[in-house]
Design a protein around this motif. Sequence first.
Motif, PDB file in Angstrom:
ATOM      1  N   PRO A  80       0.806  -1.215   0.000  1.00 34.82           N
ATOM      2  CA  PRO A  80       0.000   0.000   0.000  1.00 34.82           C
ATOM      3  C   PRO A  80       0.844   1.271   0.000  1.00 34.82           C
ATOM      4  O   PRO A  80       1.930   1.326   0.576  1.00 34.82           O
ATOM      5  CB  PRO A  80      -0.824  -0.113   1.282  1.00 34.82           C
ATOM      6  CG  PRO A  80      -0.102  -1.073   2.145  1.00 34.82           C
ATOM      7  CD  PRO A  80       0.663  -1.988   1.231  1.00 34.82           C
ATOM      8  N   CYS A  81       0.323   2.271  -0.691  1.00 32.43           N
ATOM      9  CA  CYS A  81       0.975   3.577  -0.792  1.00 32.43           C
ATOM     10  C   CYS A  81      -0.055   4.569  -1.310  1.00 32.43           C
ATOM     11  O   CYS A  81      -1.121   4.174  -1.762  1.00 32.43           O
ATOM     12  CB  CYS A  81       2.164   3.497  -1.749  1.00 32.43           C
ATOM     13  SG  CYS A  81       1.711   3.232  -3.480  1.00 32.43           S
ATOM     14  N   PRO A  82       0.263   5.860  -1.289  1.00 31.63           N
ATOM     15  CA  PRO A  82      -0.612   6.820  -1.952  1.00 31.63           C
ATOM     16  C   PRO A  82      -0.605   6.567  -3.468  1.00 31.63           C
ATOM     17  O   PRO A  82       0.439   6.299  -4.059  1.00 31.63           O
ATOM     18  CB  PRO A  82       0.025   8.173  -1.625  1.00 31.63           C
ATOM     19  CG  PRO A  82       0.806   7.933  -0.369  1.00 31.63           C
ATOM     20  CD  PRO A  82       1.318   6.522  -0.503  1.00 31.63           C
ATOM     21  N   ILE A  83      -1.786   6.643  -4.072  1.00 33.98           N
ATOM     22  CA  ILE A  83      -1.960   6.418  -5.509  1.00 33.98           C
ATOM     23  C   ILE A  83      -2.846   7.540  -6.045  1.00 33.98           C
ATOM     24  O   ILE A  83      -3.892   7.828  -5.452  1.00 33.98           O
ATOM     25  CB  ILE A  83      -2.646   5.060  -5.784  1.00 33.98           C
ATOM     26  CG1 ILE A  83      -1.857   3.903  -5.168  1.00 33.98           C
ATOM     27  CG2 ILE A  83      -2.859   4.856  -7.283  1.00 33.98           C
ATOM     28  CD1 ILE A  83      -2.627   2.577  -5.121  1.00 33.98           C
ATOM     29  N   VAL A  84      -2.441   8.150  -7.153  1.00 34.20           N
ATOM     30  CA  VAL A  84      -3.272   9.161  -7.801  1.00 34.20           C
ATOM     31  C   VAL A  84      -3.514   8.736  -9.240  1.00 34.20           C
ATOM     32  O   VAL A  84      -2.578   8.401  -9.961  1.00 34.20           O
ATOM     33  CB  VAL A  84      -2.614  10.562  -7.767  1.00 34.20           C
ATOM     34  CG1 VAL A  84      -3.465  11.578  -8.516  1.00 34.20           C
ATOM     35  CG2 VAL A  84      -2.381  11.026  -6.330  1.00 34.20           C
ATOM     36  N   LEU A 136      -6.247   6.113  -2.482  1.00 30.62           N
ATOM     37  CA  LEU A 136      -6.411   6.176  -3.926  1.00 30.62           C
ATOM     38  C   LEU A 136      -7.219   7.431  -4.201  1.00 30.62           C
ATOM     39  O   LEU A 136      -8.353   7.552  -3.738  1.00 30.62           O
ATOM     40  CB  LEU A 136      -7.144   4.946  -4.449  1.00 30.62           C
ATOM     41  CG  LEU A 136      -7.566   4.963  -5.914  1.00 30.62           C
ATOM     42  CD1 LEU A 136      -6.352   5.063  -6.829  1.00 30.62           C
ATOM     43  CD2 LEU A 136      -8.391   3.735  -6.245  1.00 30.62           C
ATOM     44  N   LYS A 137      -6.618   8.359  -4.926  1.00 27.48           N
ATOM     45  CA  LYS A 137      -7.284   9.620  -5.246  1.00 27.48           C
ATOM     46  C   LYS A 137      -7.466   9.694  -6.754  1.00 27.48           C
ATOM     47  O   LYS A 137      -6.534   9.453  -7.512  1.00 27.48           O
ATOM     48  CB  LYS A 137      -6.442  10.793  -4.752  1.00 27.48           C
ATOM     49  CG  LYS A 137      -7.102  12.126  -4.934  1.00 27.48           C
ATOM     50  CD  LYS A 137      -6.280  13.203  -4.273  1.00 27.48           C
ATOM     51  CE  LYS A 137      -6.973  14.538  -4.392  1.00 27.48           C
ATOM     52  NZ  LYS A 137      -6.162  15.592  -3.774  1.00 27.48           N
ATOM     53  N   MET A 138      -8.691  10.030  -7.187  1.00 28.40           N
ATOM     54  CA  MET A 138      -9.010  10.147  -8.603  1.00 28.40           C
ATOM     55  C   MET A 138      -9.300  11.607  -8.901  1.00 28.40           C
ATOM     56  O   MET A 138     -10.179  12.205  -8.276  1.00 28.40           O
ATOM     57  CB  MET A 138     -10.206   9.255  -8.925  1.00 28.40           C
ATOM     58  CG  MET A 138      -9.884   7.778  -8.728  1.00 28.40           C
ATOM     59  SD  MET A 138     -11.337   6.723  -8.613  1.00 28.40           S
ATOM     60  CE  MET A 138     -11.757   6.885  -6.875  1.00 28.40           C
ATOM     61  N   VAL A 139      -8.532  12.188  -9.828  1.00 26.51           N
ATOM     62  CA  VAL A 139      -8.627  13.618 -10.117  1.00 26.51           C
ATOM     63  C   VAL A 139      -8.903  13.846 -11.600  1.00 26.51           C
ATOM     64  O   VAL A 139      -8.638  12.990 -12.437  1.00 26.51           O
ATOM     65  CB  VAL A 139      -7.335  14.362  -9.704  1.00 26.51           C
ATOM     66  CG1 VAL A 139      -7.048  14.181  -8.223  1.00 26.51           C
ATOM     67  CG2 VAL A 139      -6.143  13.917 -10.532  1.00 26.51           C
ATOM     68  N   GLY A 140      -9.410  15.044 -11.900  1.00 31.89           N
ATOM     69  CA  GLY A 140      -9.611  15.456 -13.282  1.00 31.89           C
ATOM     70  C   GLY A 140      -8.455  16.321 -13.742  1.00 31.89           C
ATOM     71  O   GLY A 140      -7.932  17.129 -12.973  1.00 31.89           O
TER      72      GLY A 140
END
Length: 190
Positions: A80-84, A136-140
């Motif tokens: 696990p880790c930060p994911i964008v 998990l971050k989902m961006v535009g």
Amino acid sequence: APPRQQSTREWADESLYLSPDAGTARPGKYRSDVTPWLWAIQDAIDDPNVHEVVCMKSSQVGWTIGCIVAHIGKRIDLDPCPIVIMFPTTDSARDFNDEKLVPTIDITPRLRARIDLRSRKAGNRATRKKFIGGFLKMVGSNSPRSVKSSSAPLLIVEEPDDASQDIKGQGSSIQLLKDRAKTYPRFKII
């Protein structure tokens, strides 16, 4: 104990399930032998010496589930880790969440055990999922604030041809996103 070592393909073959709600033609247990053309890409994504994976492909080849969702699942479960993940727009990020991600988490026991989709208190919303060891971050790509707000060692660009080329005079959204990984010695950009 150190995390169990598995490739994306091994993890997906063992642990990933495809939901009929995700619009897949083959719901049920994931099988990598159905899409052998993805194997080399999956291997490159797993290779610690490869920091950037770029894929030119046709549509409907299994990319999103076989490479993106499978690798994200493996990372959430084992490393696990930060994911964008950057999409062309925030609406397309929400569509990915609703159509692919949430149904996959719901049907995949190893992911369901790590992400509590029912609780906003756990830090989960349509464009952000929290799990032990990361998020998990989902961006535009059309919002500089979204693109520049979180650093992460794993960055994914879905539909790069549709990403903003000059985001409010600050340059390419893809380059702005790539800058979010530069402080990590072990990073991956897909």
